[in-house]
Design a protein around this motif. Structure first.
Motif, PDB file in Angstrom:
ATOM      1  N   ARG A  10     -57.897  21.937 -14.389  1.00  0.00           N
ATOM      2  CA  ARG A  10     -56.749  22.963 -13.533  1.00  0.00           C
ATOM      3  C   ARG A  10     -55.806  23.566 -12.176  1.00  0.00           C
ATOM      4  N   ILE A  11     -56.380  22.598 -11.505  1.00  0.00           N
ATOM      5  CA  ILE A  11     -56.363  22.614 -10.426  1.00  0.00           C
ATOM      6  C   ILE A  11     -54.802  20.512 -10.299  1.00  0.00           C
ATOM      7  N   GLU A  12     -55.235  19.992 -11.148  1.00  0.00           N
ATOM      8  CA  GLU A  12     -53.817  19.348 -10.846  1.00  0.00           C
ATOM      9  C   GLU A  12     -53.085  19.653 -12.201  1.00  0.00           C
ATOM     10  N   GLY A  13     -52.671  21.063 -12.820  1.00  0.00           N
ATOM     11  CA  GLY A  13     -51.795  21.824 -13.644  1.00  0.00           C
ATOM     12  C   GLY A  13     -51.564  22.457 -12.848  1.00  0.00           C
ATOM     13  N   LEU A  14     -52.314  23.298 -11.620  1.00  0.00           N
ATOM     14  CA  LEU A  14     -51.380  24.099 -11.035  1.00  0.00           C
ATOM     15  C   LEU A  14     -50.265  23.639  -9.845  1.00  0.00           C
ATOM     16  N   ARG A  15     -50.948  22.601  -9.192  1.00  0.00           N
ATOM     17  CA  ARG A  15     -50.290  21.623  -8.487  1.00  0.00           C
ATOM     18  C   ARG A  15     -48.716  21.130  -9.000  1.00  0.00           C
ATOM     19  N   SER A  16     -48.757  21.120 -10.815  1.00  0.00           N
ATOM     20  CA  SER A  16     -47.630  20.427 -10.801  1.00  0.00           C
ATOM     21  C   SER A  16     -46.649  21.552 -11.586  1.00  0.00           C
ATOM     22  N   VAL A  17     -47.317  22.742 -11.451  1.00  0.00           N
ATOM     23  CA  VAL A  17     -46.636  23.877 -11.365  1.00  0.00           C
ATOM     24  C   VAL A  17     -45.840  24.558 -10.380  1.00  0.00           C
ATOM     25  N   ILE A  18     -46.839  24.322  -9.172  1.00  0.00           N
ATOM     26  CA  ILE A  18     -46.493  24.008  -7.920  1.00  0.00           C
ATOM     27  C   ILE A  18     -45.191  23.779  -7.617  1.00  0.00           C
ATOM     28  N   ALA A  19     -45.369  21.645  -7.598  1.00  0.00           N
ATOM     29  CA  ALA A  19     -44.546  20.991  -7.708  1.00  0.00           C
ATOM     30  C   ALA A  19     -43.186  21.667  -8.444  1.00  0.00           C
ATOM     31  N   VAL A  20     -42.838  21.665  -9.940  1.00  0.00           N
ATOM     32  CA  VAL A  20     -41.284  22.600 -10.345  1.00  0.00           C
ATOM     33  C   VAL A  20     -41.042  23.838  -9.588  1.00  0.00           C
ATOM     34  N   HIS A  21     -41.710  24.406  -9.438  1.00  0.00           N
ATOM     35  CA  HIS A  21     -41.229  25.819  -8.559  1.00  0.00           C
ATOM     36  C   HIS A  21     -40.820  25.662  -6.936  1.00  0.00           C
ATOM     37  N   LEU A  22     -41.186  24.758  -6.574  1.00  0.00           N
ATOM     38  CA  LEU A  22     -40.536  24.020  -5.213  1.00  0.00           C
ATOM     39  C   LEU A  22     -39.034  23.336  -5.679  1.00  0.00           C
ATOM     40  N   ARG A  23     -39.325  22.104  -6.339  1.00  0.00           N
ATOM     41  CA  ARG A  23     -37.913  21.825  -6.833  1.00  0.00           C
ATOM     42  C   ARG A  23     -36.807  22.726  -7.378  1.00  0.00           C
ATOM     43  N   LYS A  24     -37.557  23.719  -8.029  1.00  0.00           N
ATOM     44  CA  LYS A  24     -36.718  25.042  -8.362  1.00  0.00           C
ATOM     45  C   LYS A  24     -35.754  25.754  -6.725  1.00  0.00           C
ATOM     46  N   ILE A  25     -36.811  25.924  -6.486  1.00  0.00           N
ATOM     47  CA  ILE A  25     -36.108  27.293  -5.278  1.00  0.00           C
ATOM     48  C   ILE A  25     -35.383  25.928  -4.881  1.00  0.00           C
ATOM     49  N   ILE A  39     -35.926  33.442  -5.674  1.00  0.00           N
ATOM     50  CA  ILE A  39     -36.686  32.643  -5.286  1.00  0.00           C
ATOM     51  C   ILE A  39     -37.594  32.965  -4.539  1.00  0.00           C
ATOM     52  N   ARG A  40     -37.159  34.095  -4.035  1.00  0.00           N
ATOM     53  CA  ARG A  40     -38.862  35.483  -3.692  1.00  0.00           C
ATOM     54  C   ARG A  40     -39.537  35.399  -4.740  1.00  0.00           C
ATOM     55  N   HIS A  41     -39.336  35.933  -5.443  1.00  0.00           N
ATOM     56  CA  HIS A  41     -40.235  35.027  -6.906  1.00  0.00           C
ATOM     57  C   HIS A  41     -41.194  34.816  -7.189  1.00  0.00           C
ATOM     58  N   TRP A  42     -40.576  32.462  -7.434  1.00  0.00           N
ATOM     59  CA  TRP A  42     -40.986  31.445  -6.866  1.00  0.00           C
ATOM     60  C   TRP A  42     -41.951  31.542  -6.281  1.00  0.00           C
ATOM     61  N   LYS A  43     -41.226  31.701  -4.573  1.00  0.00           N
ATOM     62  CA  LYS A  43     -41.957  31.362  -4.079  1.00  0.00           C
ATOM     63  C   LYS A  43     -43.704  32.497  -3.965  1.00  0.00           C
ATOM     64  N   THR A  44     -43.715  34.404  -4.624  1.00  0.00           N
ATOM     65  CA  THR A  44     -44.758  34.608  -5.015  1.00  0.00           C
ATOM     66  C   THR A  44     -45.728  33.489  -5.341  1.00  0.00           C
ATOM     67  N   GLU A  45     -44.995  33.595  -6.826  1.00  0.00           N
ATOM     68  CA  GLU A  45     -46.051  32.526  -7.509  1.00  0.00           C
ATOM     69  C   GLU A  45     -46.457  31.396  -6.755  1.00  0.00           C
ATOM     70  N   ILE A  46     -45.956  31.047  -6.413  1.00  0.00           N
ATOM     71  CA  ILE A  46     -46.364  30.303  -5.784  1.00  0.00           C
ATOM     72  C   ILE A  46     -47.643  30.317  -5.082  1.00  0.00           C
ATOM     73  N   ALA A  47     -47.457  31.354  -3.583  1.00  0.00           N
ATOM     74  CA  ALA A  47     -48.261  32.026  -3.026  1.00  0.00           C
ATOM     75  C   ALA A  47     -49.878  31.629  -3.665  1.00  0.00           C
ATOM     76  N   ALA A  48     -49.870  32.105  -5.123  1.00  0.00           N
ATOM     77  CA  ALA A  48     -50.824  32.951  -5.930  1.00  0.00           C
ATOM     78  C   ALA A  48     -51.354  31.438  -6.346  1.00  0.00           C
TER      79      ALA A  48
END
Length: 68
Positions: A10-25, A39-48
């Motif tokens: 689960r941790i690895e999956g979340l880290r990969s989704v975070i990386a995708v969102h960072l690339r989107k930003i 961008i604000r939406h993606w940052k909020t998701e990343i923080a969560a």
């Protein structure tokens, strides 16, 4: 699958989704007119997700609470 293995997956999956969102930003910020709302939406998701990763890592480190 054991508890720790599930937590690690689960941790690895979340880290990969975070990386995708960072690339989107990064891609959105390089546009001539970046969408700040998106961008604000993606940052909020990343923080969560980062909070969730921290909580899962804490659970991973606890192990068994009571033996016997």
């Amino acid at each position: 699958m054991g508890r720790n293995k599930k937590l690690r997956a689960r941790i690895e999956g979340l880290r990969s989704v975070i990386a995708v969102h960072l690339r989107k930003i990064a891609r959105e910020q390089n546009r001539s007119f970046p969408d700040d709302t998106l961008i604000r939406h993606w940052k909020t998701e990343i923080a969560a997700w980062q909070r969730t990763v921290r909580n899962l890592e804490r659970r991973l480190g606890k192990g068994k609470r009571h033996e016997g």
